[in-house]
Design a protein around this motif. Structure first.
Motif, PDB file in Angstrom:
ATOM      1  N   UNK A  88      -1.771   2.527 -14.549  1.00  0.00           N
ATOM      2  CA  UNK A  88      -0.730   1.854 -13.885  1.00  0.00           C
ATOM      3  C   UNK A  88      -1.150   1.452 -12.515  1.00  0.00           C
ATOM      4  N   UNK A  89      -0.865   0.088 -12.514  1.00  0.00           N
ATOM      5  CA  UNK A  89      -1.070  -0.618 -11.084  1.00  0.00           C
ATOM      6  C   UNK A  89      -0.669   0.132 -10.054  1.00  0.00           C
ATOM      7  N   UNK A  90      -1.225   0.154  -8.846  1.00  0.00           N
ATOM      8  CA  UNK A  90      -0.701   0.870  -7.660  1.00  0.00           C
ATOM      9  C   UNK A  90      -0.942  -0.045  -6.397  1.00  0.00           C
ATOM     10  N   UNK A  91       0.305  -0.784  -6.199  1.00  0.00           N
ATOM     11  CA  UNK A  91       0.297  -1.843  -5.179  1.00  0.00           C
ATOM     12  C   UNK A  91       0.840  -1.133  -3.676  1.00  0.00           C
ATOM     13  N   UNK A 137      -7.165  -9.292  -9.713  1.00  0.00           N
ATOM     14  CA  UNK A 137      -6.183  -8.919 -10.589  1.00  0.00           C
ATOM     15  C   UNK A 137      -6.493  -9.153 -12.178  1.00  0.00           C
ATOM     16  N   UNK A 138      -7.358 -10.261 -12.308  1.00  0.00           N
ATOM     17  CA  UNK A 138      -7.949 -10.637 -13.730  1.00  0.00           C
ATOM     18  C   UNK A 138      -8.611  -9.401 -14.105  1.00  0.00           C
ATOM     19  N   UNK A 139      -9.454  -9.106 -13.524  1.00  0.00           N
ATOM     20  CA  UNK A 139     -10.614  -7.799 -13.618  1.00  0.00           C
ATOM     21  C   UNK A 139      -9.705  -6.630 -14.127  1.00  0.00           C
ATOM     22  N   UNK A 140      -8.765  -6.235 -13.134  1.00  0.00           N
ATOM     23  CA  UNK A 140      -7.877  -5.211 -13.401  1.00  0.00           C
ATOM     24  C   UNK A 140      -7.090  -5.407 -14.845  1.00  0.00           C
ATOM     25  N   UNK A 191      -9.068  -3.517  -0.004  1.00  0.00           N
ATOM     26  CA  UNK A 191      -8.421  -2.999  -1.278  1.00  0.00           C
ATOM     27  C   UNK A 191      -7.413  -3.949  -1.775  1.00  0.00           C
ATOM     28  N   UNK A 192      -7.799  -4.430  -2.974  1.00  0.00           N
ATOM     29  CA  UNK A 192      -6.644  -5.307  -3.430  1.00  0.00           C
ATOM     30  C   UNK A 192      -5.621  -4.592  -4.283  1.00  0.00           C
TER      31      UNK A 192
END
Ligand SMILES: Cc1cc2nc3c(=O)[nH]c(=O)nc-3n(C[C@H](O)[C@H](O)[C@H](O)COP(=O)(O)O)c2cc1C
Length: 170
Positions: A117-120, A99-102, A139-140
């Motif tokens: 855009x984050x895709x969870x 998450x930090x890297x993203x 895949x996080x």
């Protein structure tokens, strides 16, 4: 742009122009992820950068049919390599490191005039199958990346006093 301006400007972009991201810009953004901190400096993640239009099209279904994913110039799949590792505090390490890297990527993207855009909401099994990810990894997050084709909306956020406590939990 300073870091506060980038944080303010970052928003989820769900419409993209059909315009490729120059390689040097993409590399600058990825460098921001490389420099991100990780627990014990483990660096146990891989970022799969997908720019092949055919693969990006297939990622729409992987991402629970979120159509805007197919408009992105790139989709980054952030893979945690140690899904079972936990910190002393009992919290899993991979999602935090990734998450930090993203987040570094999302802020660097703002600086470069790009949207993310984050895709969870995606199917883990389909993502791994499409991208050839071994079953021992997870895949996080997926992240779309491209030139925005929409307009900013006002941010809706809780007030500081709803989220901050001093000295004790409140
Ligand atoms: C972990 C995570 C997962 C998310 N997954 C999705 C998603 O699957 N699809 C989507 O459209 N937005 C997704 N978002 C974006 C959030 O909805 C968005 O960040 C939030 O509404 C705040 O809006 P803003 O990013 O424009 O400030 C996700 C965000 C985070 C942090």
């Amino acid at each position: 742009m300073n870091v506060y301006e980038a944080i303010n400007k970052r928003r989820s972009v769900r419409a993209y122009k059909n315009k490729p991201i120059p390689e040097d810009i993409l590399n600058k953004i990825l460098e921001a992820a490389r420099l991100a901190p990780t627990a014990k400096n483990r660096q146990q993640f891989k970022l799969i950068v997908v720019t092949n239009p055919e693969t990006i099209k297939k990622l729409v279904e992987v991402a629970n049919n979120q159509q805007f994913v197919g408009e992105a110039s790139a989709v980054i799949a952030a893979v945690g390599l140690t899904p079972n590792d936990k910190m002393r505090c009992g919290i899993p390490t991979d999602p935090i490191d990734v998450a930090i890297a993203i987040d570094h990527i999302t802020l660097a993207a703002v600086e470069e005039g790009l949207g993310t855009c984050w895709i969870g909401s995606f199917f883990q099994d389909k993502a791994c199958q499409l991208l050839g990810i071994p079953s021992s990894y997870k895949v996080v997050e997926l992240l779309t990346l491209g030139y925005p084709a929409d307009s900013p909306r006002p941010k809706t956020r809780k007030s500081l006093n709803e989220i901050i406590c001093y000295e004790k939990f409140c």
